[in-house]
Design an enzyme around this catalytic site. Structure first.
Site, mmCIF file in Angstrom:
data_model
loop_
_atom_site.group_PDB
_atom_site.id
_atom_site.type_symbol
_atom_site.label_atom_id
_atom_site.label_comp_id
_atom_site.label_asym_id
_atom_site.label_seq_id
_atom_site.Cartn_x
_atom_site.Cartn_y
_atom_site.Cartn_z
ATOM 1 N N LYS A 39 1.226 -1.416 -0.049
ATOM 2 C CA LYS A 39 -0.165 0.166 -0.172
ATOM 3 C C LYS A 39 0.848 1.207 -0.060
ATOM 4 O O LYS A 39 0.799 2.155 -0.344
ATOM 5 C CB LYS A 39 -1.411 0.089 1.226
ATOM 6 C CG LYS A 39 -2.239 -1.021 0.945
ATOM 7 C CD LYS A 39 -3.306 -1.109 2.564
ATOM 8 C CE LYS A 39 -2.244 -0.989 3.860
ATOM 9 N NZ LYS A 39 -1.814 -2.272 4.019
ATOM 10 N N THR A 40 1.795 1.590 0.415
ATOM 11 C CA THR A 40 2.418 2.463 0.862
ATOM 12 C C THR A 40 3.736 2.738 -0.483
ATOM 13 O O THR A 40 3.589 3.756 -1.089
ATOM 14 C CB THR A 40 3.554 1.702 2.416
ATOM 15 O OG1 THR A 40 2.298 2.239 2.982
ATOM 16 C CG2 THR A 40 4.382 3.275 2.530
ATOM 17 N N ASP A 87 -2.212 8.051 4.171
ATOM 18 C CA ASP A 87 -1.459 6.306 4.386
ATOM 19 C C ASP A 87 -2.044 6.284 5.037
ATOM 20 O O ASP A 87 -2.081 6.523 5.980
ATOM 21 C CB ASP A 87 0.146 6.310 4.552
ATOM 22 C CG ASP A 87 0.048 5.065 4.717
ATOM 23 O OD1 ASP A 87 -0.525 3.679 4.277
ATOM 24 O OD2 ASP A 87 1.514 4.755 4.033
ATOM 25 N N GLU A 88 -2.238 4.695 5.538
ATOM 26 C CA GLU A 88 -2.254 4.263 7.126
ATOM 27 C C GLU A 88 -3.715 5.231 7.451
ATOM 28 O O GLU A 88 -3.909 5.569 8.709
ATOM 29 C CB GLU A 88 -1.327 4.359 8.693
ATOM 30 C CG GLU A 88 -0.627 3.841 7.578
ATOM 31 C CD GLU A 88 -0.589 2.199 8.730
ATOM 32 O OE1 GLU A 88 -1.048 2.025 8.792
ATOM 33 O OE2 GLU A 88 0.941 1.918 8.322
ATOM 34 N N ARG A 106 4.548 -7.668 11.037
ATOM 35 C CA ARG A 106 6.132 -7.024 10.369
ATOM 36 C C ARG A 106 6.898 -7.509 9.572
ATOM 37 O O ARG A 106 8.441 -6.977 10.232
ATOM 38 C CB ARG A 106 6.592 -5.440 12.447
ATOM 39 C CG ARG A 106 5.435 -4.245 12.799
ATOM 40 C CD ARG A 106 4.927 -3.562 11.476
ATOM 41 N NE ARG A 106 3.499 -4.267 10.929
ATOM 42 C CZ ARG A 106 3.194 -3.326 10.244
ATOM 43 N NH1 ARG A 106 3.823 -2.924 9.068
ATOM 44 N NH2 ARG A 106 2.064 -5.039 9.615
ATOM 45 N N GLN A 115 -5.751 -3.371 10.478
ATOM 46 C CA GLN A 115 -4.798 -2.802 11.273
ATOM 47 C C GLN A 115 -4.896 -1.262 12.067
ATOM 48 O O GLN A 115 -4.315 -0.770 11.961
ATOM 49 C CB GLN A 115 -3.725 -2.112 10.040
ATOM 50 C CG GLN A 115 -2.761 -3.314 9.374
ATOM 51 C CD GLN A 115 -1.910 -3.109 9.166
ATOM 52 O OE1 GLN A 115 -0.967 -3.082 9.653
ATOM 53 N NE2 GLN A 115 -1.985 -3.500 7.855
HETATM 54 P P1 ATP Z 1 1.604 -2.114 6.341
HETATM 55 O O1 ATP Z 1 0.154 -2.903 5.877
HETATM 56 O O2 ATP Z 1 2.146 -2.584 7.136
HETATM 57 O O3 ATP Z 1 1.993 -0.336 6.240
HETATM 58 P P2 ATP Z 1 1.979 -1.605 3.437
HETATM 59 O O4 ATP Z 1 0.484 -2.324 2.950
HETATM 60 O O5 ATP Z 1 2.033 -0.085 2.892
HETATM 61 O O6 ATP Z 1 2.419 -2.719 4.461
HETATM 62 P P3 ATP Z 1 4.129 -1.571 1.338
HETATM 63 O O7 ATP Z 1 5.114 -1.795 2.536
HETATM 64 O O8 ATP Z 1 4.078 -0.926 1.047
HETATM 65 O O9 ATP Z 1 2.630 -2.695 2.479
HETATM 66 O O10 ATP Z 1 5.450 -2.888 0.954
HETATM 67 C C1 ATP Z 1 5.576 -4.264 1.598
HETATM 68 C C2 ATP Z 1 6.800 -5.170 1.388
HETATM 69 O O11 ATP Z 1 6.729 -5.437 0.312
HETATM 70 C C3 ATP Z 1 8.011 -3.616 1.133
HETATM 71 O O12 ATP Z 1 9.694 -3.926 1.213
HETATM 72 C C4 ATP Z 1 7.914 -3.345 -0.381
HETATM 73 O O13 ATP Z 1 9.051 -2.776 -1.009
HETATM 74 C C5 ATP Z 1 7.359 -5.335 -0.512
HETATM 75 N N1 ATP Z 1 6.764 -4.925 -2.437
HETATM 76 C C6 ATP Z 1 5.324 -4.029 -2.695
HETATM 77 N N2 ATP Z 1 5.406 -4.438 -3.579
HETATM 78 C C7 ATP Z 1 5.905 -4.905 -4.240
HETATM 79 C C8 ATP Z 1 6.326 -5.733 -5.283
HETATM 80 N N3 ATP Z 1 5.018 -5.281 -6.176
HETATM 81 N N4 ATP Z 1 6.888 -6.321 -5.651
HETATM 82 C C9 ATP Z 1 7.843 -6.511 -5.066
HETATM 83 N N5 ATP Z 1 8.263 -5.898 -3.805
HETATM 84 C C10 ATP Z 1 7.127 -5.436 -2.839
HETATM 85 MG MG MG Z 2 2.470 0.504 5.081
#
Ligand code: ATP
Ligand code: MG
Length: 696
Positions: free
Chosen positions: A29-30, A213-214, A592, A244
């Site tokens: 997402k981030t 975000d969040e 995490r 979350q």
């Molecule tokens: P959270 O819910 O904990 O906030 P999130 O959904 O924001 O998580 P991110 O932090 O953006 O997730 O991504 C999680 C991990 O996966 C990061 O290390 C990111 O670099 C990696 N990642 C995300 N998308 C891809 C992708 N398409 N290919 C490879 N790695 C990815």
């Molecule tokens: Mg995130």
């Protein structure tokens, strides 16, 4: 865009209008938000400074900035990003006068806020057993989170005390001191937009796109803040995960994300279903925990990483045994090639860090604690900043009162009250009033301040040439440094060390050509406990689960997975909703971890000066040994064959006392007596032979 999967890409490239990205942990997402910003800049020609990215913590804001500059180079620097608080403060610096505040108002920190509330209750002759100061603070916060000013707050009678009236008084006093509290920052921004159409329009026009975000953790006042800001262009992108949402206790309302499509008609919705962060084994555990919550968006989250090693659960004797086992585990991970900075210990309560800190220090493991008593909350730092602010013409009455008798100048409580009255009657700002005091014209208790006022006034002519703008010079010549010596040599050395750190920090900030007011803002925002000058050091991170949101580490340890901590005792009073939020907190903790995960439980824990014999968390039951490797110390067997498998740490069930855990036993054969900590019935000592205990 090559770094994104197709769903992420669709979200990043979605056109104008409201967009919702609702997806599970670690699904990118981030990353998608960052790419969306990049896309807006590079493909859609939006100027970086017309994009506003809102995050929940300063850390997350810094992370977003870093990822952006990586993606699009320097341009990323122009994007306006920060927490709701930081951005609000920025906006208020421009428009505070419309609210009757000077633009140079200051933010009050938690400590001073507590003191102020206490003072108000004292002035009103309300004893703390009738209305506890923390209850009043909580109530006011609650109103502010709901977007209610003192005028709009509901009438509330508490033991015959009019809470709304006290909210009024509190705001009045803040205003008198030209201070806003943390919640005011957001609420006052909202009030600005509610009441001043011109300013609202100007703010709406300052940004073309707003991204959050969040989003699952927004409370009503933040929701209104966003709504007011985006009313014109409707270019609001929010990302979040309802699983979350962990800030319900601070008024966060999960409905904002669940009802986003209803609130913002025509919103585009995007779901991301692949988890890129964690091994499949960790993800299995996370899913097993969260799927037990009712009332959630059922989300599909597929692993993309290998199976990995199973997460582990260790039962420990007490919090020191737990800390030692944790130290052993950290060392083992280090031997496997993981860097210290890729390891984190995430706890439910900051108090848990005490034993951990002690053992980690003894084991010479490099660690740092994020949160807790932050740098800017230390006594000497607050004193020094008060001196510095007064010297640099931005200090206020609270700061003057803070330092008036440090070092001792013979000004007691009465004297302080008199000073406050004199200052208020003068109609001047505290730093301006010092000129009057220096001339010996202020009278009364202010007479005792003449020397320090003169020192400050005369130093003002010289600070332009000093890199720290007079900090150390003033502390030295005012006798403050000397007064620290009274605390003993070692204590004083530590504090003086901190003051030098502050000095370096001021120097660095001044090199960036920030004004003293801007420096004070920075310090105030960091006071919320997130400051981190050592972010890049190779150390193990210790922090609360709440702060860990959005972050990731190769190796994660969750200590204290036990009843009373996780779920926390407090949450039990909130019934099902409380438990559901604790479950989400555990889910946040588990997700995490990228590769290694350890959960621990102590059988005995000293917390808040009391000894507890906690049971393993109820959530452990949802994690079968197939997905969570249980590592119990082999129960010291109680000889009798029929009780095989029962020993210290065994879960048992008693016909009338219900479920419990064996915490001790003595004797042998027919004479075995066991001590059992029952979930409901407390601690009992029973004759094993007659107790009809069943292993469960
Ligand atoms: P959270 O819910 O904990 O906030 P999130 O959904 O924001 O998580 P991110 O932090 O953006 O997730 O991504 C999680 C991990 O996966 C990061 O290390 C990111 O670099 C990696 N990642 C995300 N998308 C891809 C992708 N398409 N290919 C490879 N790695 C990815
Ligand atoms: Mg995130």
């Amino acid at each position: 865009m090559a770094d994104l999967n197709s769903a992420q890409q669709a979200a990043a490239e979605a056109g104008n209008g409201p967009q919702l990205i609702l997806a599970g942990a670690g699904s990118g997402k981030t990353r998608t938000i960052v790419h969306r910003i990049g896309h807006l800049i590079s493909h859609r020609g939006i100027a970086p400074h017309r994009i506003l990215a809102v995050t929940f913590t300063n850390k997350a804001a810094a992370e977003l900035k870093a990822r952006l500059s990586q993606l699009i180079g320097d341009d990323g620097g122009g994007v306006v990003s920060g927490t709701f608080h930081a951005i609000s403060l920025r906006l208020l610096r421009r428009y505070a006068e419309a609210l009757g505040y000077p633009r140079s108002f200051q933010v009050i920190d938690a400590d001073d806020q507590k003191a102020l509330v206490k003072r108000i209750l004292k002035q009103a002759n309300i004893a703390s057993d009738r209305l506890h100061p923390s209850y009043l603070r909580g109530w006011i916060e609650h109103c502010k989170h709901a977007g209610q000013t003192a005028e709009q707050a509901p009438a509330c009678d508490w033991n015959g005390v009019d809470l709304r009236g006290l909210y009024h008084t509190y705001q009045q006093q803040l205003r008198e001191h030209e201070r806003m509290d943390f919640s005011d920052l957001i609420l006052n921004c909202v009030v600005l937009m509610r009441e001043h159409a011109g300013i609202a329009e100007a703010l709406q026009r300052s940004f073309d796109h707003v991204l959050v975000d969040e989003y699952q953790d927004t409370n009503p006042v933040q929701h209104e803040w966003l709504t007011l800001l985006c009313t014109g262009h409707r270019n609001l992108t929010v990302v979040g995960d309802d699983d979350q949402s962990i800030y319900g206790w601070r008024g966060a309302d999960i409905r904002h994300i669940l009802e986003f499509e209803r609130i913002w008609s025509g919103a585009g919705t995007h779901r991301l279903e692949e988890n890129y962060r964690s091994t499949a084994a960790i993800l299995d555990l996370a899913n097993a925990v969260i799927c037990k919550n009712e009332d959630r968006h059922d989300k599909c989250l597929r692993p993309t990483q290998e199976q990995g090693v199973p997460p582990q659960w260790k039962v420990c004797n007490d919090e020191y045994d737990e800390a030692r086992k944790i130290a052993v585990q950290l060392n083992a991970w280090c031997d496997m090639g993981y860097a210290w900075q890729e390891m984190a210990i995430l706890y439910r309560s900051n108090r848990q860090s005490l034993a951990l800190e002690q053992i980690l220090r003894e084991s010479s493991l490099p660690y740092r604690i994020v949160g807790g008593v932050g740098f800017f909350e230390r006594l000497e730092i607050k004193d020094a900043l008060a001196y510095w602010a007064l010297l640099n013409r931005c200090g206020d009455g609270l700061q003057l009162l803070r330092i008036c008798n440090r070092p001792k100048r013979g000004i007691g409580t009465k004297g302080q009250e008199q000073l406050a009255a004199l200052l208020s009657a003068s109609g001047l700002r505290a730093h301006e009033w010092l000129d009057v005091v220096a001339d010996g014209k202020a009278g009364g208790a202010a007479g005792k301040l003449v020397p320090i006022a003169r020192l400050i006034v005369s130093l003002r002519d010289e600070i332009g040439n000093m890199p720290d703008r007079g900090l150390m010079e003033l502390l030295e010549r005012s006798g403050y440094l000397q007064s620290l010596q009274a605390m003993g040599e070692i204590e004083a050395a530590g504090r003086i060390d901190n003051l030098h750190t502050l000095q370096r920090y001021i120097e660095l900030t001044m090199e960036q050509e920030l004004t003293p007011v801007e420096f004070m803002d920075r310090a105030a925002l960091l006071q919320s406990g997130e400051e981190d000058s050592r972010d890049n050091e190779n150390t193990v991170t210790l922090m609360s689960l709440h702060r860990a949101k959005g972050l990731e580490f190769d190796c994660v340890i969750l200590p204290g997975v036990e009843e009373g901590l996780l779920p926390h005792q407090r949450s039990l009073d909130d019934g099902e909703a409380g438990i559901a939020e604790e479950r989400r907190l555990l889910y946040v903790g588990i997700t995490r971890a990228r590769r290694q995960l350890l959960l621990t439980t102590a059988r005995l824990r000293r917390l808040f000066g009391e000894t507890h014999y906690p049971l393993p968390s109820r959530f452990i039951k949802d994690m079968s040994p197939a997905i969570l490797q249980h590592d119990m110390p082999t129960p010291q067997p109680m000889q009798d064959e029929s009780e095989a498998g029962m020993g210290i740490g065994s879960s048992v069930c008693h016909p009338s006392f219900g479920e419990g855990v064996i915490t001790d036993f003595e004797g042998a054969g027919d004479a075995i007596r066991v001590t059992v900590q029952f979930r409901k019935a407390g601690i009992k000592r029973l004759m094993l032979k007659y107790a009809a205990l069943q292993a469960v």
